[in-house]
Design an enzyme around this catalytic site. Structure first.
Site, PDB file in Angstrom:
ATOM      1  N   GLY A 426       0.794  -1.218   0.000  1.00 17.70           N
ATOM      2  CA  GLY A 426       0.000   0.000   0.000  1.00 17.70           C
ATOM      3  C   GLY A 426       0.827   1.269   0.000  1.00 17.70           C
ATOM      4  O   GLY A 426       2.036   1.257   0.215  1.00 17.70           O
ATOM      5  N   ASP A 541       7.460 -10.546   7.894  1.00 20.48           N
ATOM      6  CA  ASP A 541       8.225  -9.677   6.994  1.00 20.48           C
ATOM      7  C   ASP A 541       9.132  -8.744   7.786  1.00 20.48           C
ATOM      8  O   ASP A 541       9.167  -7.532   7.565  1.00 20.48           O
ATOM      9  CB  ASP A 541       7.258  -8.865   6.126  1.00 20.48           C
ATOM     10  CG  ASP A 541       7.952  -8.247   4.917  1.00 20.48           C
ATOM     11  OD1 ASP A 541       7.432  -7.239   4.398  1.00 20.48           O
ATOM     12  OD2 ASP A 541       9.014  -8.743   4.508  1.00 20.48           O
TER      13      ASP A 541
END
Length: 713
Positions: A426, A541
């Site tokens: 995003g 992540d």
């Protein structure tokens, strides 16, 4: 009010053709302009024109349409940091729809006018950093919606009035750095059920600390009572405060032993400094036990010995045993009852309301809000007080997850913003709200219209994660064409930039102590996600760009849970270039992300799911980068420069196997800190354990965090 009428007549006399076009809200605001006698910046009121029909386009003024009125009404005044000198006029009390009054960081003097509290819609008053004097008017709690009151850094005086208990909606009370005195009243704090921040520091309060401060169950952050004249012992009841609360009791006259119950176990020594008569952990001053041969002890010895010799009668022992058994049975029945009632309540509501935007009613939970959070998004919305469209419908829905974080959708729409970054997860913007608070807004995408409940449940779970090393999710916005996450803005970039600089070159700004601090904080946050968060989250992540830093290089883990949200929205968030309907249409394209070399070896297996041991491996690679200054993300199997290493993990392991000098592997920036050699070596061992090829051999993050905490302590 006389001044207001005189001003009105004066303006009409100045105008030979009076039109009476300016609204009543506009004339009330002109009273504020008239009350300011020094305006360093002439542009502050340059567009405040009495000939306008509405004040809604004036600088610092926000308006909103109100049902029953043809013209917009003033809901916000934001003139902070303008260095204005003057007084606060009572005419502001005629702004019946005023919600936010923001005059902080100016030079307003005089008292706070009682008439101001006739503006019954006020929910946020920010007057800190002025020269105001006099007491806080008790009638301030006649405001039924008051949530945020910040009067710090003034010259206010008097006592804290008992009428404060009528501020039932109050979430933030900040009156530090004033001249308040007297004792803190008791009996009012249990009634302030929504209070999340209390700061009474740097005043002249005296007497004992009220025991019922421990009843502030919603408190978060810091309970600050420092730099006062409090005396007596610290109430043990403060141990009932949430474990995330930090105490600040410095510079008082407190005495006795520091309690060791509940949230006291999480406090460091800094919380109790400069109280000469305090003793006990975590201070290094031990408490002295009373002598064994003291008169008081001698007087109790005969009674104690008599009871020991006498013992308990057999009948009393049997009675106690029967009572214990009955108690255990009752507790078991209660647990079974709660279990079945909770199971039956899956489709019920804590308030009896159905979906947001719908008119249906649903049954009320027998054990409502058992976890402390609403069972439907509509209840969150009802707590906020703002309506929105239904989750799957065409309208938008702004949901505030942190009730201490107050803002409205119109603030988000009108705020200045710019792009911080753009990735597969995003676009991220920095947005400055009307009260001057910056937030980070992540735009997820436009899809997933039919998965509102799933998205909302994920947001509620993420919103419950509260840890000092994890970025807080404060709110989210859902609409068919927009999905936004509103988080805290962390001001100093991320670890990747701190290590390599924005140009990609090594940075000399990170000392060894700073790097160790970052490593410890990140490990603590990951351990919390794995062990203590509501869903035992896996980040999946971990890398330097997802470790944000504030001005003091305090680390914050960001972006956990986003992969799941992306799958729910089912769309590429970077494919469309708008923000809230196109407020930012021009977004510069960014380079595609490099390969993620922080991933564990098993992550290369197709269709594999992230695990906690993945996070441990990724964290180990981050540790190696902190130690060596070399980035695995910039490296390739065939190249090696001063800032990269071919397969960083393998390169470090080979260096230890061949017993290469530590100076050949460690970041040259750290070689000057000779004292840190043992600490650096210890962290290398932790990193190598985290990056073991076999996931079963890697330690849990809880163990990693504990091992790092021992280094340098």
């Amino acid at each position: 009010m006389k001044l207001f009428l005189l001003l009105f007549l004066f303006l009409q006399l100045q105008n030979p053709n009076p039109s009476f076009s300016l609204s009543s809200d506009g004339f009330s605001l002109l009273a504020l302009k008239s009350a300011v006698d020094q305006i360093p910046d002439a542009s502050t009121f340059s567009d405040w024109n009495e000939n306008d029909t509405s004040p809604c386009d004036w600088s610092g003024i926000s308006c909103m349409n109100v049902t029953g009125f043809s013209d917009p009404r003033v809901v916000g005044i934001a003139l902070a940091g303008k260095n204005l000198r003057g007084y606060i006029p009572s005419e502001l009390g005629t702004l019946l729809f005023l919600r936010r009054l923001n005059l902080h960081s100016n030079r307003f003097y005089g008292s706070i006018p009682v008439q101001l509290f006739n503006a019954s819609s006020l929910h946020s008053i920010y007057l800190y950093g002025n020269n105001l004097s006099g007491p806080i008017p008790p009638s301030i709690c006649h405001l039924p919606r008051l949530q945020n009151l910040d009067l710090s850094k003034n010259s206010l005086s008097g006592t804290l009035h008992r009428d404060l208990e009528n501020c039932r909606q109050l979430q933030r009370l900040i009156i530090s750095a004033n001249r308040f005195s007297g004792q803190i009243p008791t009996g009012i704090w249990p009634k302030l059920e929504d209070l999340v921040q209390l700061d009474l520091s740097a005043n002249n309060f005296n007497g004992s600390i009220p025991a019922d401060l421990g009843e502030l169950k919603s408190l978060s952050g810091t309970l600050n009572l420092s730099f006062n004249h409090f005396s007596g012992e610290i109430p043990k009841s403060l141990g009932k405060l949430p474990i995330t609360v930090s105490l600040d009791l410095r510079n008082n006259n407190l005495s006795g032993e520091i309690p060791q119950t509940g949230s006291f176990a999480n406090q460091g020594p800094t919380a109790f400094l400069n109280n000469p008569s305090l003793c006990g952990f975590p201070l290094q001053k031990a408490c002295q036990n009373p002598p064994q041969n003291s008169p008081g002890n001698q007087s109790r010895e005969p009674e104690s010995e008599a009871n020991t010799k006498k013992g308990l009668k057999p009948g009393l022992i049997i009675l106690i045993s029967v009572a214990d058994a009955a108690g255990v049975a009752i507790i078991g029945l209660v647990i079974v009852y709660i279990y079945w009632k909770k199971k039956d309540s899956k489709n019920c509501s804590c308030t009896g309301k159905g979906k947001l935007g719908g008119g249906e009613r649903v049954k009320i939970c027998p054990c409502p809000c058992f976890t402390g959070f609403p069972s439907t998004v509509s209840e969150s919305e009802s707590e906020k007080g703002d309506g929105g469209g239904g989750g799957g419908g065409g309208g938008g829905n702004l949901v505030v997850l942190d009730k201490g974080f107050t803002f409205e959708l119109d603030e988000l729409l009108r705020a200045s913003a710019y792009v911080l970054g753009k990735s597969r997860l995003g676009i991220v913007y920095k947005v400055v709200l009307g009260n001057g608070v910056p937030v980070a807004v992540r735009r997820l995408g436009e899809g997933g219209e039919q998965r509102y409940k799933e998205f909302s449940a994920e947001m509620q779970a993420i919103g419950r994660v509260k840890h000092p090393n994890i970025v807080r999710l404060r709110a989210y916005y859902w609409a068919p064409d927009e999905k936004l996450l509103i988080c805290d803005f962390i001001s100093n970039g991320n670890l990747a930039s701190a290590l390599r600089g924005r140009s990609g070159q090594p940075s000399a700004s990170l000392s060894w102590s700073t790097r160790l601090k970052i490593a410890k904080g990140t490990a603590s946050g990951l351990a919390y996600l794995h062990e203590c968060s509501p869903r035992k989250f896996v980040h999946g992540d971990i890398k330097p760009s997802n470790i944000l830093l504030d001005a003091n290089f305090h680390p914050y883990i960001s972006d956990f849970g986003l992969s799941r949200l992306i799958s729910i929205t089912g769309n590429d968030p970077t494919s469309s270039g708008g923000f809230m309907g196109g407020a930012l249409p021009n977004i510069k394209p960014v380079q595609p992300e490099r390969a993620n070399n922080y991933r564990a070896p098993e992550a290369l297996v197709p269709a594999s799911r992230p695990t906690q041991k993945w996070d441990a491996y990724s964290f180990g690679v981050v540790l190696l980068e902190l130690l060596t200054g070399k980035s695995p993300e910039l490296s390739s199997p065939t190249t090696s420069t001063s800032t990269t290493a071919p397969d960083l993990v393998r390169w470090v392991r080979k260096g230890f196997e061949e017993e290469n000098p530590l100076s050949e592997m460690v970041d040259p920036m750290l070689l000057q800190e000779v004292h840190a050699k043992k600490e650096v070596l210890a962290v290398f061992h932790v990193a190598l354990a985290c990056t073991e090829g076999d996931p079963e051999v890697r330690p849990r993050m809880k163990t990693v965090s504990e091992n790092l905490d021992r280094i340098g302590s």
